[in-house]
Write a protein that holds these residues in place. Structure first.
Motif, PDB file in Angstrom:
ATOM      1  N   UNK A  32       0.854  -1.186   0.000  1.00 24.36           N
ATOM      2  CA  UNK A  32       0.000   0.000   0.000  1.00 24.36           C
ATOM      3  C   UNK A  32       0.891   1.236   0.000  1.00 24.36           C
ATOM      4  N   UNK A  33       0.844   2.061  -1.054  1.00 21.36           N
ATOM      5  CA  UNK A  33       1.685   3.260  -1.098  1.00 21.36           C
ATOM      6  C   UNK A  33       1.127   4.368  -0.207  1.00 21.36           C
ATOM      7  N   UNK A  34       1.908   5.402  -0.016  1.00 12.78           N
ATOM      8  CA  UNK A  34       1.472   6.552   0.773  1.00 12.78           C
ATOM      9  C   UNK A  34       0.374   7.303   0.035  1.00 12.78           C
ATOM     10  N   UNK A  35      -0.748   7.522   0.707  1.00  3.61           N
ATOM     11  CA  UNK A  35      -1.876   8.227   0.096  1.00  3.61           C
ATOM     12  C   UNK A  35      -1.518   9.665  -0.255  1.00  3.61           C
ATOM     13  N   UNK A  36      -0.700  10.282   0.623  1.00  8.54           N
ATOM     14  CA  UNK A  36      -0.404  11.710   0.478  1.00  8.54           C
ATOM     15  C   UNK A  36       0.407  12.024  -0.766  1.00  8.54           C
ATOM     16  N   UNK A  37       0.979  11.004  -1.411  1.00  6.07           N
ATOM     17  CA  UNK A  37       1.715  11.258  -2.646  1.00  6.07           C
ATOM     18  C   UNK A  37       0.793  11.825  -3.732  1.00  6.07           C
ATOM     19  N   UNK A  38      -0.459  11.401  -3.711  1.00  5.67           N
ATOM     20  CA  UNK A  38      -1.440  11.891  -4.694  1.00  5.67           C
ATOM     21  C   UNK A  38      -2.525  12.755  -4.063  1.00  5.67           C
ATOM     22  N   UNK A  39      -2.758  12.564  -2.756  1.00  7.20           N
ATOM     23  CA  UNK A  39      -3.819  13.288  -2.049  1.00  7.20           C
ATOM     24  C   UNK A  39      -3.195  14.006  -0.851  1.00  7.20           C
ATOM     25  N   UNK A  40      -2.630  15.192  -1.070  1.00  2.95           N
ATOM     26  CA  UNK A  40      -1.913  15.906  -0.016  1.00  2.95           C
ATOM     27  C   UNK A  40      -2.781  16.158   1.217  1.00  2.95           C
ATOM     28  N   UNK A  41      -2.118  16.351   2.329  1.00  6.75           N
ATOM     29  CA  UNK A  41      -2.820  16.580   3.591  1.00  6.75           C
ATOM     30  C   UNK A  41      -2.949  18.070   3.906  1.00  6.75           C
ATOM     31  N   UNK A  42      -2.506  18.913   2.993  1.00  2.88           N
ATOM     32  CA  UNK A  42      -2.756  20.347   3.085  1.00  2.88           C
ATOM     33  C   UNK A  42      -3.281  20.803   1.727  1.00  2.88           C
ATOM     34  N   UNK A  43      -3.925  21.949   1.701  1.00  2.73           N
ATOM     35  CA  UNK A  43      -4.523  22.438   0.450  1.00  2.73           C
ATOM     36  C   UNK A  43      -3.478  23.180  -0.386  1.00  2.73           C
ATOM     37  N   UNK A  44      -2.706  22.382  -1.096  1.00  3.54           N
ATOM     38  CA  UNK A  44      -1.747  22.949  -2.036  1.00  3.54           C
ATOM     39  C   UNK A  44      -2.445  23.175  -3.368  1.00  3.54           C
ATOM     40  N   UNK A  45      -1.901  24.022  -4.222  1.00  4.51           N
ATOM     41  CA  UNK A  45      -2.487  24.203  -5.563  1.00  4.51           C
ATOM     42  C   UNK A  45      -2.528  22.867  -6.301  1.00  4.51           C
ATOM     43  N   UNK A  46      -3.608  22.625  -7.004  1.00  2.00           N
ATOM     44  CA  UNK A  46      -3.774  21.362  -7.700  1.00  2.00           C
ATOM     45  C   UNK A  46      -2.852  21.278  -8.914  1.00  2.00           C
ATOM     46  N   UNK A  47      -2.157  20.152  -9.032  1.00  2.00           N
ATOM     47  CA  UNK A  47      -1.269  19.944 -10.170  1.00  2.00           C
ATOM     48  C   UNK A  47      -1.750  18.816 -11.085  1.00  2.00           C
ATOM     49  N   UNK A  48      -2.861  18.199 -10.723  1.00  2.00           N
ATOM     50  CA  UNK A  48      -3.383  17.090 -11.523  1.00  2.00           C
ATOM     51  C   UNK A  48      -4.899  17.037 -11.340  1.00  2.00           C
ATOM     52  N   UNK A  49      -5.506  16.005 -11.872  1.00  2.00           N
ATOM     53  CA  UNK A  49      -6.961  15.869 -11.772  1.00  2.00           C
ATOM     54  C   UNK A  49      -7.364  14.918 -10.658  1.00  2.00           C
ATOM     55  N   UNK A  50      -6.511  14.813  -9.621  1.00  2.00           N
ATOM     56  CA  UNK A  50      -6.840  13.953  -8.488  1.00  2.00           C
ATOM     57  C   UNK A  50      -7.683  14.741  -7.473  1.00  2.00           C
ATOM     58  N   UNK A  51      -8.543  14.070  -6.719  1.00  2.00           N
ATOM     59  CA  UNK A  51      -9.383  14.793  -5.762  1.00  2.00           C
ATOM     60  C   UNK A  51      -8.649  15.140  -4.475  1.00  2.00           C
ATOM     61  N   UNK A  52      -9.052  16.229  -3.865  1.00  2.00           N
ATOM     62  CA  UNK A  52      -8.632  16.482  -2.497  1.00  2.00           C
ATOM     63  C   UNK A  52      -9.546  15.683  -1.575  1.00  2.00           C
ATOM     64  N   UNK A  53      -8.976  15.103  -0.532  1.00  2.00           N
ATOM     65  CA  UNK A  53      -9.746  14.292   0.411  1.00  2.00           C
ATOM     66  C   UNK A  53      -9.952  15.001   1.744  1.00  2.00           C
ATOM     67  N   UNK A  54      -9.348  16.145   1.909  1.00  2.00           N
ATOM     68  CA  UNK A  54      -9.409  16.859   3.184  1.00  2.00           C
ATOM     69  C   UNK A  54     -10.853  17.225   3.521  1.00  2.00           C
ATOM     70  N   UNK A  55     -11.318  16.789   4.689  1.00  2.00           N
ATOM     71  CA  UNK A  55     -12.652  17.146   5.149  1.00  2.00           C
ATOM     72  C   UNK A  55     -13.776  16.380   4.500  1.00  2.00           C
ATOM     73  N   UNK A  56     -13.448  15.421   3.628  1.00  2.00           N
ATOM     74  CA  UNK A  56     -14.499  14.612   3.019  1.00  2.00           C
ATOM     75  C   UNK A  56     -15.096  13.679   4.071  1.00  2.00           C
ATOM     76  N   UNK A  57     -16.338  13.299   3.911  1.00  2.00           N
ATOM     77  CA  UNK A  57     -16.995  12.440   4.888  1.00  2.00           C
ATOM     78  C   UNK A  57     -16.328  11.071   4.976  1.00  2.00           C
ATOM     79  N   UNK A  58     -16.152  10.594   6.204  1.00  2.00           N
ATOM     80  CA  UNK A  58     -15.491   9.307   6.418  1.00  2.00           C
ATOM     81  C   UNK A  58     -16.236   8.166   5.733  1.00  2.00           C
ATOM     82  N   UNK A  59     -17.551   8.118   5.896  1.00  2.00           N
ATOM     83  CA  UNK A  59     -18.326   7.030   5.291  1.00  2.00           C
ATOM     84  C   UNK A  59     -18.193   7.036   3.777  1.00  2.00           C
ATOM     85  N   UNK A  60     -18.178   8.220   3.184  1.00  2.00           N
ATOM     86  CA  UNK A  60     -18.057   8.315   1.729  1.00  2.00           C
ATOM     87  C   UNK A  60     -16.682   7.843   1.266  1.00  2.00           C
ATOM     88  N   UNK A  61     -15.629   8.263   1.968  1.00  2.00           N
ATOM     89  CA  UNK A  61     -14.286   7.837   1.599  1.00  2.00           C
ATOM     90  C   UNK A  61     -14.136   6.326   1.715  1.00  2.00           C
TER      91      UNK A  61
END
Length: 379
Positions: A303-332
């Motif tokens: 299992x790779x590090x999630x933060x490589x594609x889904x950062x844990x801070x709101x940095x400017x987006x460099x790709x079409x990957x989603x931000x996961x910060x604050x998303x609902x736990x059940x949905x994730x």
């Protein structure tokens, strides 16, 4: 003794030939305007009822009392079912009354059905009736909410129905909302008509966990997701119906709108320490375990590090990957399970998630989902 059997055989052959000639001649009317004979209606309904009862036997019914699940089902009913079956205290379009057979009055028929029977019909549809199968047969997690809603439907009045479907949202044109930058943002008409019932005008998903937060999401990710739904690449019987009606300009407008909204309501925009101080010890431990998975992955489980594609801070987006910060736990957690079971789909990048999440165990899914769900919104 053999003569009667010969007579019967000849009569049967004559009947078959006669029936074939009648069918081939085209004299039997198939016009919907004439309806069915009563004997035909009885035979078709009896056959349908027996088939549904037989094939729904053994289906395991989940808890259907959860209000969030009921509201999720109400959203699909409004967008996919109401046009034929109507809603409480309302008159269905006259065109529907001209169908043969007519879509049933659900307030009368639902009390006569078991939940597993409703599930079977919603999932598989019924031949020669206009009742379609669910667009994505792998998504039982979308079908059961519709059943949960249907179980409540017979007791609803119009106001209760609208509350389940729309919540506090008012379908008024000309609405505006503050953007993340504090400027006034006009709410697109399509958001009011199609999106707000589930995701809210503010993009907060009605605070339920069954609908994702869209506010502040990566605009490119929202766009490619809607395009994937539109082209049946991302599997969702609910969203495919909605996105299929959108053109490219509308997809871009909706994506841009939600991406410009405030990621969190002000009363939730707190730092991580304050969030954790209000949680139990188990939640704090879950947060730490999730943080480790996000930062380092789980090498022993590939299992790779999630933060490589889904950062844990709101940095400017460099790709079409989603931000996961604050998303609902059940949905994730649901999205991870869907990826593991190959029941999600998505854009061209979606396949990257299969190898990333296949090694996660249920408790690890819970931990990393919880971690991202309570992360503070900061640069």
């Amino acid at each position: 003794m053999k003569r009667p059997w010969k007579i019967i055989a000849v009569l049967c052959l004559v009947a078959v030939i006669g029936g074939a000639l009648v069918v081939v001649s085209g004299v039997i009317p198939v016009k919907a305007s004439s309806g069915h004979w009563e004997i035909t209606k009885w035979f078709l309904n009896f056959t349908k009822d027996r088939s549904v009862a037989t094939h729904s036997t053994g289906i395991k019914v989940p808890d259907l009392e959860d209000r969030a699940m009921i509201i999720k089902g109400a959203g699909h009913y409004e967008t996919g079912c109401r046009v034929c079956h109507g809603k409480p205290d309302s008159i269905r379009p006259r065109l529907v009354s001209l169908m043969t057979p007519k879509p049933p009055n659900l307030q009368k028929i639902v009390p006569q059905r078991e939940p597993q029977e409703l599930f079977y019909v919603v999932k598989h549809g019924i031949k020669m009736t206009g009742m379609p199968a669910w667009p994505e047969l792998k998504r039982d997690d979308e079908i059961w909410p519709v059943v949960a809603f249907l179980m409540q439907y017979p007791e609803l009045d119009l106001a209760e129905y609208d509350e389940l479907v729309w919540g506090e949202h008012q379908m008024q044109s000309g609405q505006s909302i503050d953007s993340a930058k504090g400027t006034s943002l006009s709410v697109p008409h399509l958001v009011i008509e199609e999106c707000a019932g589930c995701h809210g005008v503010d993009g907060q998903g009605r605070g339920l966990g069954v609908f994702p937060r869209l506010a502040g999401q990566n605009e490119a990710y929202l766009r490619v997701s809607l395009e994937a739904y539109h082209h049946d690449k991302r599997l969702s019987g609910t969203m495919e119906v909605i996105a299929s009606r959108m053109n490219q300009k509308e997809i871009q407008e909706i994506s841009r709108y939600y991406s410009r909204l405030k990621p969190f309501p002000s009363n939730e925009n707190q730092n991580g320490k304050e969030l954790l101080n209000r949680d139990s010890e188990e939640e704090a431990a879950s947060f730490e375990r999730g943080a480790e998975i996000a930062a380092e992955g789980i090498p022993d489980q590939d299992v790779p590090a999630c933060a490589d594609c889904h950062p844990t801070t709101r940095k400017p987006f460099k790709n079409a990957y989603p931000t996961l910060i604050g998303q609902y736990q059940d949905y994730l957690a649901l999205q991870i399970r869907l990826f593991q079971n190959r029941n999600r789909g998505g854009s061209k990048s979606a396949n990257l998630m299969h190898a990333a999440v296949d090694g996660l165990k249920p408790d690890q899914i819970r931990d990393v989902s919880y971690y991202y769900s309570v992360l503070p919104d900061k640069e």
